[in-house]
Design a protein around this motif. Structure first.
Motif, PDB file in Angstrom:
ATOM      1  N   UNK A 177       0.822  -1.207   0.000  1.00 31.81           N
ATOM      2  CA  UNK A 177       0.000   0.000   0.000  1.00 31.81           C
ATOM      3  C   UNK A 177       0.857   1.258   0.000  1.00 31.81           C
ATOM      4  N   UNK A 178       1.940   1.236   0.775  1.00 29.97           N
ATOM      5  CA  UNK A 178       2.835   2.393   0.840  1.00 29.97           C
ATOM      6  C   UNK A 178       3.510   2.628  -0.509  1.00 29.97           C
ATOM      7  N   UNK A 179       4.002   1.548  -1.111  1.00 28.60           N
ATOM      8  CA  UNK A 179       4.680   1.663  -2.404  1.00 28.60           C
ATOM      9  C   UNK A 179       3.718   2.195  -3.469  1.00 28.60           C
ATOM     10  N   UNK A 180       2.477   1.683  -3.452  1.00 28.37           N
ATOM     11  CA  UNK A 180       1.492   2.129  -4.444  1.00 28.37           C
ATOM     12  C   UNK A 180       1.189   3.609  -4.285  1.00 28.37           C
ATOM     13  N   UNK A 181       0.915   4.034  -3.039  1.00 29.89           N
ATOM     14  CA  UNK A 181       0.573   5.428  -2.799  1.00 29.89           C
ATOM     15  C   UNK A 181       1.742   6.353  -3.142  1.00 29.89           C
ATOM     16  N   UNK A 182       2.936   5.953  -2.747  1.00 28.78           N
ATOM     17  CA  UNK A 182       4.113   6.791  -3.018  1.00 28.78           C
ATOM     18  C   UNK A 182       4.370   6.909  -4.512  1.00 28.78           C
ATOM     19  N   UNK A 183       4.213   5.798  -5.232  1.00 32.25           N
ATOM     20  CA  UNK A 183       4.500   5.818  -6.668  1.00 32.25           C
ATOM     21  C   UNK A 183       3.594   6.784  -7.405  1.00 32.25           C
ATOM     22  N   UNK A 236      10.998   8.224  -7.504  1.00 38.55           N
ATOM     23  CA  UNK A 236      10.440   6.987  -6.970  1.00 38.55           C
ATOM     24  C   UNK A 236      11.543   5.965  -6.723  1.00 38.55           C
ATOM     25  N   UNK A 237      12.486   5.877  -7.641  1.00 40.65           N
ATOM     26  CA  UNK A 237      13.609   4.954  -7.441  1.00 40.65           C
ATOM     27  C   UNK A 237      14.409   5.355  -6.217  1.00 40.65           C
ATOM     28  N   UNK A 238      14.608   6.658  -6.045  1.00 41.81           N
ATOM     29  CA  UNK A 238      15.342   7.142  -4.875  1.00 41.81           C
ATOM     30  C   UNK A 238      14.584   6.820  -3.592  1.00 41.81           C
ATOM     31  N   UNK A 239      13.255   6.978  -3.636  1.00 40.08           N
ATOM     32  CA  UNK A 239      12.423   6.641  -2.481  1.00 40.08           C
ATOM     33  C   UNK A 239      12.576   5.165  -2.123  1.00 40.08           C
ATOM     34  N   UNK A 240      12.551   4.288  -3.123  1.00 37.81           N
ATOM     35  CA  UNK A 240      12.689   2.860  -2.865  1.00 37.81           C
ATOM     36  C   UNK A 240      14.062   2.521  -2.286  1.00 37.81           C
ATOM     37  N   UNK A 241      15.094   3.216  -2.755  1.00 36.83           N
ATOM     38  CA  UNK A 241      16.425   2.986  -2.212  1.00 36.83           C
ATOM     39  C   UNK A 241      16.462   3.270  -0.709  1.00 36.83           C
ATOM     40  N   UNK A 290      13.646   3.409   1.290  1.00 35.09           N
ATOM     41  CA  UNK A 290      12.588   2.693   1.993  1.00 35.09           C
ATOM     42  C   UNK A 290      12.869   1.205   2.145  1.00 35.09           C
ATOM     43  N   UNK A 291      13.393   0.569   1.116  1.00 39.59           N
ATOM     44  CA  UNK A 291      13.536  -0.882   1.123  1.00 39.59           C
ATOM     45  C   UNK A 291      14.440  -1.404   2.247  1.00 39.59           C
ATOM     46  N   UNK A 292      15.579  -0.779   2.524  1.00 35.05           N
ATOM     47  CA  UNK A 292      16.388  -1.289   3.643  1.00 35.05           C
ATOM     48  C   UNK A 292      15.674  -1.175   4.985  1.00 35.05           C
ATOM     49  N   UNK A 293      14.835  -0.149   5.138  1.00 36.05           N
ATOM     50  CA  UNK A 293      14.116   0.056   6.393  1.00 36.05           C
ATOM     51  C   UNK A 293      13.071  -1.025   6.616  1.00 36.05           C
ATOM     52  N   UNK A 294      12.449  -1.513   5.540  1.00 35.19           N
ATOM     53  CA  UNK A 294      11.363  -2.478   5.706  1.00 35.19           C
ATOM     54  C   UNK A 294      11.872  -3.900   5.956  1.00 35.19           C
TER      55      UNK A 294
END
Length: 221
Positions: A168-174, A191-196, A198-202
């Motif tokens: 849900x977070x990824x969808x809303x952010x994208x 969006x790619x920067x956001x995933x960089x 966000x992904x380690x945190x999750x």
């Protein structure tokens, strides 16, 4: 010479072809004109039919509008499933690959994105159709959830938050980053920067295990 069998155009087949042509024409007109400005006469003319053909296949303009939405959703769902199949983006925590896949499916081009925004606005302004839109989005999100679950299991990764929340977070952010990119292309691929980030945190670093056998098989292909 072997005769090529000719498909018989049954009434059902003819109706389906007419319906498909009307949906295709409606998608073009709605994208160019918007839901409220588009007329059924204009759509019928673009499809090469009369206005009566629309009423034989759809109850009204709203019904046709959601037929366009349904088709757009089905194409996005199929494209997303196809792009995700066989990739190890989640397992390898490849943020750039994930962002490219997601944005290529959800934001195929500016016109399609504008039409999608109109679907949302229409749903927000009409509570009676909001659930239909939300149901489609949940189906897409379920596919994302399944993909994440499969890839993290193969990689021996445990998430620090429920996978449904991650999707849900990824969808809303994208969606927000996609809108920003269309409004100002100069912002780049945020969006790619956001995933960089966000992904380690999750990922729960304390619960990383040995990758499942399926992961090794995927790499060996």
């Amino acid at each position: 010479m072997t005769a090529v069998p000719v498909e018989k155009w049954t009434p059902e087949r003819r109706r389906q072809l007419t319906r498909d042509a009307l949906i295709e024409a409606a998608a073009q007109v709605f994208t160019r004109r918007g839901f409220h400005a588009a007329s059924l006469d204009e759509i019928a003319e673009a499809a090469g039919f009369t206005r009566g053909a629309i009423y034989k296949n759809f109850a009204d303009k709203e019904d046709l509008f959601f037929a366009v939405f349904d088709r757009s959703f089905e194409l996005s769902l199929a494209s997303f499933a196809d792009r995700m199949d066989g990739t190890d983006a989640i397992a390898e925590l490849d943020a750039t690959t994930l962002a490219d896949i997601w944005e290529s499916v959800r934001g195929r081009d500016p016109d399609s994105y504008v039409l999608e925004l109109e679907f949302r606005l229409y749903a927000l302004r009409n509570p009676e159709v909001r659930e239909r839109y939300a149901s489609h989005m949940r189906t897409m999100r379920d596919l994302v959830v399944k993909f994440i679950e499969e890839r993290t299991e193969e990689a021996g990764i445990t998430l620090a938050v429920p996978v449904e929340e991650v999707a849900a977070i990824v969808e809303a952010a994208s969606e927000g980053f996609l809108a920003a990119a269309y409004l100002d292309p100069g912002v780049g691929n945020l969006f790619a920067r956001f995933l960089e980030l966000f992904m380690p945190v999750m990922v729960d670093d304390q619960a990383v295990t040995t990758p499942a056998p399926g992961r090794a098989r995927r790499q060996s292909r």
